[in-house]
Each structure stands twice: as C-alpha cells, then as structure tokens.
Motif scaffolding. Sequence first.
Motif, short mmCIF file in Angstrom:
data_model
loop_
_atom_site.label_atom_id
_atom_site.label_comp_id
_atom_site.label_asym_id
_atom_site.label_seq_id
_atom_site.Cartn_x
_atom_site.Cartn_y
_atom_site.Cartn_z
N VAL A 281 0.86 -1.18 0.00
CA VAL A 281 0.00 0.00 0.00
C VAL A 281 0.90 1.23 0.00
O VAL A 281 1.73 1.40 0.88
CB VAL A 281 -0.93 0.02 1.23
N PHE B 213 -4.98 3.54 8.69
CA PHE B 213 -5.02 2.65 7.54
C PHE B 213 -5.91 1.44 7.81
O PHE B 213 -6.73 1.07 6.98
CB PHE B 213 -3.61 2.18 7.17
N GLU B 214 -5.76 0.82 8.96
CA GLU B 214 -6.55 -0.37 9.28
C GLU B 214 -8.04 -0.07 9.19
O GLU B 214 -8.80 -0.84 8.63
CB GLU B 214 -6.22 -0.87 10.70
N TYR C 239 -8.59 2.03 5.05
CA TYR C 239 -8.22 1.45 3.77
C TYR C 239 -8.08 -0.08 3.76
O TYR C 239 -8.18 -0.69 2.71
CB TYR C 239 -6.88 2.03 3.28
N LYS C 240 -7.82 -0.68 4.88
CA LYS C 240 -7.46 -2.11 4.88
C LYS C 240 -8.56 -2.99 4.28
O LYS C 240 -8.27 -3.84 3.44
CB LYS C 240 -7.10 -2.57 6.29
N SER C 241 -9.80 -2.80 4.67
CA SER C 241 -10.86 -3.67 4.14
C SER C 241 -11.04 -3.47 2.64
O SER C 241 -11.23 -4.43 1.89
CB SER C 241 -12.18 -3.47 4.88
N ALA D 217 -8.66 -2.39 0.57
CA ALA D 217 -7.46 -2.96 -0.05
C ALA D 217 -7.55 -4.48 -0.12
O ALA D 217 -7.18 -5.09 -1.12
CB ALA D 217 -6.21 -2.52 0.73
N GLU D 218 -8.09 -5.09 0.92
CA GLU D 218 -8.26 -6.55 0.91
C GLU D 218 -9.23 -6.99 -0.17
O GLU D 218 -9.03 -8.01 -0.82
CB GLU D 218 -8.73 -7.03 2.29
N TRP E 135 1.42 -7.93 4.25
CA TRP E 135 1.08 -6.54 3.92
C TRP E 135 2.27 -5.65 4.20
O TRP E 135 2.99 -5.83 5.18
CB TRP E 135 -0.12 -6.07 4.75
N LYS F 278 3.39 -1.36 4.01
CA LYS F 278 2.94 0.02 3.81
C LYS F 278 4.16 0.92 3.73
O LYS F 278 4.99 0.95 4.63
CB LYS F 278 2.05 0.44 4.98
#
Length: 181
Positions: A50, A59-60, A63-65, A67-68, A94, A96
């Motif tokens: 990322v 981020f968690e 964006y994380k979901s 991005a997943e 992952w 970053k």
Amino acid sequence: YYDKVDLDITNKEWAKNLSFTECNLWFFPYCNNKHYIMICVNIKAERFEVLDSLHHKDFEKTYKSMAERVVQYAINYMKTQFADRTVRWERFSWFKLEKVTQPDQISCGMYVIRWMRHWEGKYNSALTKDWKRIDLINEERECLMLDIILDEENLERERIMKEATKYCNMKNKKKELKGRK
C-alpha cells in the motif's frame, strides 16, 4: 466501486499475449474521499503493498478492508485467467510505504502515477527525487497533460491544438495592445 468493475479482460486485444508469470507487479490505483492511494500486488516479494502519500494513521480502519477486497479480486482474476497457479497467496504479507510524503493536499494522483512508473517493490530515490517541491510536481503535471494532449491516439488532438493556437494568438494581441498604450 470494485464490486461493479468488470475484471474480464480476456477479450481485450492488449491482454491476449499477457502472461501472469511475466508480471511481478500489478498496480491498482484507488480513490477514497478524493485521495488516491496505490495498491500493488508484488508477486516476487509475496506482498500486498500500500503506497499512501499522506500516510494515514488509520489505515486499518480506512483502507485495509477496501485494499483486501481489491487484492481478493486480483487473486480471483489471476487464478481463473492464467494457467500458472503456483503463487501461494496465503504466504503474502502486507507492506505500507512510510518514506514518501506529499507536500500538499492535492498531489496524491501525481504520486500514484509516479509510483506506477518507478515502483520496483522497494523504495528508490526516483520515487521522491525533489518531489517535496510543489513547482516540480506541477512541472510533472504539465508534462503529463501535454503527453496526453499531443499523443497521436488522442482523437481530440487537432481540435485542442487549434483552440490553443487561437488562445495564444488572442493573448499575444492583448499584450501587443497593452504595449502600444
């Protein structure tokens, strides 16, 4: 957004000779609330990377979901479209990028474009060389715009060139008139 994307590129001319085994980096630009980030599937390093030029601390949460989901679409696509199924997705981690920070609130898209040109799965100086200066980012923005406008494939090229010529002529006439006064 990605729920509505048609990922079937098998009928596209440019994709006919595409080989999964020859591609080490797959880039997925993503825009969330007018901020662009880059998600990169790095096959060789076995990482989902990322790249966020604003380094969102959340981020968690933010964006994380998403991005997943993007990564899952990429994995599903790669599994169904390519014969080489030796990639062990469960081993991927992952990553970053923390070293790049944009100097303003509007240049994230330019950073994404720069990453697509220069990202090799690790930080390198071409990613940030003098990119703390707004004037250099704007210069890159202008060059990109000119590349698009002047490209031979641009169907609007001639019309835009004519309009630009008219604009320059008009501007020159105004300068000339001011100089006479």
